[in-house]
Design a protein around this motif. Structure first.
Motif, mmCIF file in Angstrom:
data_model
loop_
_atom_site.group_PDB
_atom_site.id
_atom_site.type_symbol
_atom_site.label_atom_id
_atom_site.label_comp_id
_atom_site.label_asym_id
_atom_site.label_seq_id
_atom_site.Cartn_x
_atom_site.Cartn_y
_atom_site.Cartn_z
ATOM 1 N N CYS A 142 0.818 -1.218 0.000
ATOM 2 C CA CYS A 142 0.000 0.000 0.000
ATOM 3 C C CYS A 142 0.850 1.266 0.000
ATOM 4 O O CYS A 142 0.397 2.327 -0.409
ATOM 5 N N ASN A 143 2.100 1.177 0.474
ATOM 6 C CA ASN A 143 2.996 2.328 0.633
ATOM 7 C C ASN A 143 2.391 3.388 1.554
ATOM 8 O O ASN A 143 2.683 4.567 1.426
ATOM 9 N N ALA A 144 1.531 2.950 2.461
ATOM 10 C CA ALA A 144 0.889 3.880 3.387
ATOM 11 C C ALA A 144 0.818 3.315 4.805
ATOM 12 O O ALA A 144 0.091 3.830 5.640
ATOM 13 N N GLY A 145 1.541 2.251 5.075
ATOM 14 C CA GLY A 145 1.580 1.690 6.416
ATOM 15 C C GLY A 145 0.355 0.900 6.822
ATOM 16 O O GLY A 145 0.151 0.651 8.011
ATOM 17 N N ALA A 146 -0.444 0.467 5.842
ATOM 18 C CA ALA A 146 -1.704 -0.196 6.179
ATOM 19 C C ALA A 146 -1.691 -1.703 5.953
ATOM 20 O O ALA A 146 -2.554 -2.399 6.490
ATOM 21 N N CYS A 147 -0.730 -2.227 5.199
ATOM 22 C CA CYS A 147 -0.794 -3.651 4.849
ATOM 23 C C CYS A 147 0.278 -4.501 5.514
ATOM 24 O O CYS A 147 0.109 -5.707 5.660
ATOM 25 N N GLY A 148 1.407 -3.906 5.897
ATOM 26 C CA GLY A 148 2.455 -4.650 6.583
ATOM 27 C C GLY A 148 3.393 -5.438 5.692
ATOM 28 O O GLY A 148 4.303 -6.113 6.195
ATOM 29 N N ALA A 149 3.233 -5.368 4.376
ATOM 30 C CA ALA A 149 4.085 -6.143 3.473
ATOM 31 C C ALA A 149 5.542 -5.709 3.530
ATOM 32 O O ALA A 149 6.431 -6.462 3.137
ATOM 33 N N CYS A 150 5.790 -4.496 4.010
ATOM 34 C CA CYS A 150 7.151 -3.941 4.046
ATOM 35 C C CYS A 150 7.793 -4.060 5.421
ATOM 36 O O CYS A 150 8.847 -3.460 5.660
ATOM 37 N N THR A 151 7.220 -4.830 6.319
ATOM 38 C CA THR A 151 7.713 -4.897 7.697
ATOM 39 C C THR A 151 9.155 -5.392 7.776
ATOM 40 O O THR A 151 9.508 -6.406 7.157
ATOM 41 N N VAL A 152 9.972 -4.669 8.515
ATOM 42 C CA VAL A 152 11.342 -5.082 8.812
ATOM 43 C C VAL A 152 11.594 -4.814 10.296
ATOM 44 O O VAL A 152 10.748 -4.232 10.983
ATOM 45 N N LEU A 153 12.741 -5.220 10.773
ATOM 46 C CA LEU A 153 13.122 -4.943 12.158
ATOM 47 C C LEU A 153 14.174 -3.848 12.181
ATOM 48 O O LEU A 153 15.158 -3.913 11.439
ATOM 49 N N VAL A 154 13.962 -2.834 12.999
ATOM 50 C CA VAL A 154 14.946 -1.773 13.218
ATOM 51 C C VAL A 154 15.303 -1.805 14.698
ATOM 52 O O VAL A 154 14.437 -1.582 15.556
ATOM 53 N N GLY B 293 0.999 -15.850 23.625
ATOM 54 C CA GLY B 293 0.368 -16.658 24.668
ATOM 55 C C GLY B 293 -0.792 -17.492 24.195
ATOM 56 O O GLY B 293 -1.126 -18.507 24.815
ATOM 57 N N SER B 294 -1.432 -17.079 23.114
ATOM 58 C CA SER B 294 -2.595 -17.798 22.599
ATOM 59 C C SER B 294 -2.781 -17.418 21.135
ATOM 60 O O SER B 294 -2.240 -16.411 20.668
ATOM 61 N N PRO B 295 -3.557 -18.221 20.393
ATOM 62 C CA PRO B 295 -3.838 -17.854 19.004
ATOM 63 C C PRO B 295 -4.477 -16.474 18.901
ATOM 64 O O PRO B 295 -4.172 -15.710 17.980
ATOM 65 N N GLU B 296 -5.335 -16.149 19.861
ATOM 66 C CA GLU B 296 -5.998 -14.846 19.844
ATOM 67 C C GLU B 296 -4.981 -13.718 20.029
ATOM 68 O O GLU B 296 -5.070 -12.674 19.370
ATOM 69 N N GLU B 297 -4.019 -13.920 20.926
ATOM 70 C CA GLU B 297 -3.007 -12.894 21.154
ATOM 71 C C GLU B 297 -2.126 -12.722 19.925
ATOM 72 O O GLU B 297 -1.784 -11.594 19.546
ATOM 73 N N ILE B 298 -1.757 -13.817 19.284
ATOM 74 C CA ILE B 298 -0.950 -13.737 18.064
ATOM 75 C C ILE B 298 -1.696 -12.975 16.985
ATOM 76 O O ILE B 298 -1.136 -12.081 16.329
ATOM 77 N N ARG B 299 -2.963 -13.294 16.801
ATOM 78 C CA ARG B 299 -3.740 -12.595 15.774
ATOM 79 C C ARG B 299 -3.836 -11.104 16.073
ATOM 80 O O ARG B 299 -3.744 -10.265 15.168
ATOM 81 N N GLU B 300 -4.014 -10.765 17.334
ATOM 82 C CA GLU B 300 -4.125 -9.358 17.710
ATOM 83 C C GLU B 300 -2.828 -8.603 17.415
ATOM 84 O O GLU B 300 -2.856 -7.512 16.838
ATOM 85 N N TRP B 301 -1.694 -9.185 17.786
ATOM 86 C CA TRP B 301 -0.422 -8.480 17.647
ATOM 87 C C TRP B 301 0.158 -8.568 16.245
ATOM 88 O O TRP B 301 1.162 -7.914 15.948
ATOM 89 N N MET B 302 -0.465 -9.345 15.380
ATOM 90 C CA MET B 302 -0.066 -9.374 13.971
ATOM 91 C C MET B 302 -1.171 -8.837 13.075
ATOM 92 O O MET B 302 -1.142 -9.021 11.851
ATOM 93 N N SER B 303 -2.113 -8.150 13.667
ATOM 94 C CA SER B 303 -3.270 -7.678 12.897
ATOM 95 C C SER B 303 -2.912 -6.588 11.888
ATOM 96 O O SER B 303 -3.700 -6.291 11.002
ATOM 97 N N GLY B 304 -1.726 -6.008 12.008
ATOM 98 C CA GLY B 304 -1.312 -4.998 11.035
ATOM 99 C C GLY B 304 -0.794 -5.580 9.743
ATOM 100 O O GLY B 304 -0.482 -4.825 8.813
ATOM 101 N N ASN B 305 -0.695 -6.897 9.661
ATOM 102 C CA ASN B 305 -0.222 -7.562 8.449
ATOM 103 C C ASN B 305 -1.397 -8.222 7.726
ATOM 104 O O ASN B 305 -2.036 -9.131 8.260
#
Length: 212
Positions: free
Chosen positions: A99-111, A179-191
């Motif tokens: 998206c080039n707007a921070g909405a899809c997460g395809a460009c995620t890297v670690l800084v 901690g749980s599938p629900e927690e993983i989904r929540e914290w990866m919801s930006g992707n």
């Protein structure tokens, strides 16, 4: 209320007491408007001339950062995103421009170990930073455990979002949000995965932390 001028405001007919030695009221008003327009226009042009950079001298910065364990130094336009620096300057095209707007997460890297959307991160602000991309996860021919889990769980289809999903998953694991599938989904919801592989992506993260 009528918008017409009263008779007293209308210039009298020629010769009806109007002095011929000076400009008429109408002429003065018209001249004032014209002069005012020139002043405004002149001020605008002057301001523009002061603010606009000279041709060929776009503001730039010299930046040194470590990318996947290798120290890199480059001079970049101050508007350059980390994503464009990686893809266009360093030819690390694993991070995708979605998206080039921070909405899809395809460009995620670690800084410095933290997840960021590289399309929203200015390269000029990363002096001294350590950046890890999808290309830097594997140890030679040995895949990172989460990369292997994505293969094992068949956690992708088209693969366009996969680098960002994996980098976000690595960050999620480091942050302890597994901690749980629900927690993983929540914290990866930006992707975002347009193919809808969310269930298998969560399973891949769980496998990596030893729950599968």
């Amino acid at each position: 209320m009528s918008s017409e001028l009263p008779d007293s405001a209308v210039s009298p007919p020629s010769g009806a007491g109007e002095s011929t030695s000076g400009p008429s009221r109408r002429t003065v008003i018209a001249s004032g408007v014209a002069v005012g327009g020139v002043v405004v226009a002149g001020g605008t042009l002057l301001a523009g001339a002061e603010e606009a950079p000279a041709a060929g001298t776009a503001p730039s910065s010299r930046v040194s950062l470590t990318v996947n364990g290798t120290r890199r130094t480059v001079t970049v336009d101050n508007r350059t995103s980390l994503l464009d620096l990686l893809r266009e300057h360093f030819e690390l095209t694993g991070s995708k421009k979605g998206c080039n707007a921070g909405a899809c997460g395809a460009c995620t890297v670690l800084v410095d170990g933290q997840r960021v959307n590289s399309c929203l991160t200015l390269a000029a602000r990363l002096e001294g930073a350590e950046v890890t991309t999808i290309e830097g996860l594997a140890d030679g021919d040995r895949l990172h455990p989460l990369q292997q889990a994505f293969v094992d769980q068949d956690a992708f289809q088209c693969g366009y979002c996969t680098p960002g999903q994996i980098m976000s998953g690595v960050g999620c694991i480091k942050e302890g949000h597994t901690g749980s599938p629900e927690e993983i989904r929540e914290w990866m919801s930006g992707n975002i995965c347009r193919c809808g592989c969310y269930v298998k992506i969560v399973r891949a993260v769980e496998q990596t932390v030893g729950r599968k």
